[in-house]
Design a protein around this motif. Structure first.
Motif, short mmCIF file in Angstrom:
data_model
loop_
_atom_site.label_atom_id
_atom_site.label_comp_id
_atom_site.label_asym_id
_atom_site.label_seq_id
_atom_site.Cartn_x
_atom_site.Cartn_y
_atom_site.Cartn_z
N GLY A 54 18.84 -35.37 57.90
CA GLY A 54 20.15 -35.04 58.45
C GLY A 54 20.09 -34.75 59.94
N VAL A 55 19.00 -34.13 60.38
CA VAL A 55 18.83 -33.86 61.82
C VAL A 55 18.62 -35.18 62.56
CG1 VAL A 55 17.33 -32.80 63.56
CG2 VAL A 55 17.93 -31.51 61.48
N ALA A 56 17.76 -36.05 61.99
CA ALA A 56 17.47 -37.34 62.65
C ALA A 56 18.74 -38.19 62.75
CB ALA A 56 16.39 -38.08 61.86
N GLU A 57 19.57 -38.14 61.71
CA GLU A 57 20.81 -38.95 61.70
C GLU A 57 21.95 -38.26 62.43
OE1 GLU A 57 20.02 -40.90 57.24
OE2 GLU A 57 21.70 -39.51 57.57
N ARG A 58 21.69 -37.08 62.95
CA ARG A 58 22.71 -36.26 63.64
C ARG A 58 23.88 -35.86 62.74
NH1 ARG A 58 21.85 -36.26 69.29
NH2 ARG A 58 20.22 -37.71 69.91
N SER A 59 23.65 -35.85 61.42
CA SER A 59 24.65 -35.26 60.52
C SER A 59 24.57 -33.74 60.61
CB SER A 59 24.38 -35.64 59.06
OG SER A 59 24.19 -37.01 58.92
N PHE A 60 23.39 -33.23 60.96
CA PHE A 60 23.16 -31.79 61.09
C PHE A 60 22.89 -31.48 62.56
CE2 PHE A 60 20.95 -31.89 56.63
CZ PHE A 60 22.17 -32.15 56.03
N ALA A 61 22.97 -30.18 62.89
CA ALA A 61 22.59 -29.77 64.24
C ALA A 61 21.07 -29.90 64.39
CB ALA A 61 23.04 -28.33 64.48
N ASP A 62 20.59 -29.71 65.59
CA ASP A 62 19.16 -29.84 65.85
C ASP A 62 18.46 -28.54 65.44
OD1 ASP A 62 16.78 -30.87 66.67
OD2 ASP A 62 17.11 -30.42 68.80
N VAL A 63 18.46 -28.27 64.14
CA VAL A 63 17.97 -26.99 63.62
C VAL A 63 16.44 -26.97 63.48
CG1 VAL A 63 20.05 -26.36 62.34
CG2 VAL A 63 18.34 -27.82 61.24
N ASP A 64 15.89 -25.79 63.37
CA ASP A 64 14.47 -25.59 63.07
C ASP A 64 14.32 -25.79 61.56
OD1 ASP A 64 12.10 -24.29 62.18
OD2 ASP A 64 12.06 -23.09 64.02
N VAL A 65 13.78 -26.96 61.17
CA VAL A 65 13.78 -27.36 59.76
C VAL A 65 13.05 -26.33 58.88
CG1 VAL A 65 13.00 -29.12 58.10
CG2 VAL A 65 13.99 -29.81 60.31
#
Lengths: 211, 211
Positions: free
Chosen positions: B154-165
């Motif tokens: 989700g982070v890579a696809e920018r569906s999510f924010a750039d969170v600390d996984v």
């Protein structure tokens, strides 16, 4: 799910936590009680376990406490009072978002810093007498209310989404409480860092997901 | 902070949880073990406590288990396998948001439905032998990985924010785990309702707060 709860060894229970008008021996028995209860649970801890760790005979406990349950109650009561104090001394911020962030930051940092005491506060409630449990419940209600008040305000002012206040506050507190299960002082996050991080998460929870 | 953990009375531990090739007596001992450990902790539970609840003498336990620790291990291992199964059988969704929602919904609903077993799984790990603990750790790593994979995506696809996984997944799991402390079958939320609600919260956590 790493950082699992391990036996509480080499843990720090700050002496300043206890009421300063308590005798030094009583304070050291409370600290020993925290360590025993956190490591083995209330039921598997004997008064001898508590006293022998500070070089005393079992009878010495009864000079300062009426029973093992009274040791537990003083630990749990003190822990709940202290964590409530750090919430109640917060001045209301102009902005509900900033106010909620401050409450979460403080609640989380306190629980991380005092994770061993807090573990006893959260996991040994069922061992309290009914009357003692009622006193603790009242302190817990007050903690919950500080969070509910600011979330209600944020919803009313439309700073937050139209969330279910009861449920979202229960979840925010749940997040703060659960860290006592896995937090370690030698881990990667300081109590302050974890507090900041969780303040951001809580804001995401009350504003709802971005589209 | 209402809905505190109370003594586990009148709880249900579904018999279907246990491997069906286990003898009926062994299954009833596992169920009794769950109830004893959840109510009083591993250390304060005797083999007599476990056997007498099902009308057997202490020696009967050793027909089916090598030790009390082996009873605990089989409980904790079964609980972890079952909760991992409900995650690993999820088909990857086209959308990372939908995939994460499904994982959270299932993880939370499983923990709510099996909150008594799950309480033993979470709070009694320190009583396991080192070797048994390592086996459980591996199952926990796999649970964590299912969540990390979808959050990374989700982070890579920018569906999510750039969170600390790592940290955000730890928090999402923490929220799911902590309900075993306070969940009650006779409370207001069914496992499914709580799962839906927490799926929304998790999405708020990974997308970040709305401005």
């Amino acid at each position: 799910m790493d950082g699992d709860s391990a036996a509480a060894s080499g843990i720090d229970v700050p002496d300043q936590l206890w009421d300063s008008d308590r005798a030094e021996v009583a304070r050291s028995l409370l600290t020993s009680g925290v360590r025993c209860f956190a490591a083995n649970g209330f039921h598997a801890t004997t008064t001898r376990d508590i006293t022998s760790a500070v070089g005393l005979s079992p009878g010495a406990l009864y000079v300062h406490f009426r029973s093992k349950e009274h040791v537990l109650f003083e630990i749990v009561h003190t822990g709940h009072r202290r964590s409530l104090e750090v919430l109640e001394e917060v001045e209301p911020a102009v902005d509900a978002r900033e106010h909620l962030r401050t409450l979460v930051r403080r609640f989380v940092a306190w629980h991380a810093h005092h994770h061993v005491v807090a573990r006893v506060c959260q996991y040994e409630l069922a061992a309290l007498s009914d009357q003692h449990y009622e006193e603790i419940r009242e302190l817990r209600r007050r903690s919950t209310a500080t969070f509910q008040d600011v979330v209600k305000r944020g919803v009313a002012e439309r700073s937050f989404a139209d969330v279910d206040v009861h449920r979202v506050v229960r979840a925010v507190l749940s997040l703060g409480v659960d860290l006592v299960r896995w937090y370690r002082s030698d881990g990667a996050d300081s109590p302050q860092q974890l507090g900041e991080f969780y303040a951001d998460l809580a804001l995401g929870m009350v504003t709802g997901a971005r589209p």
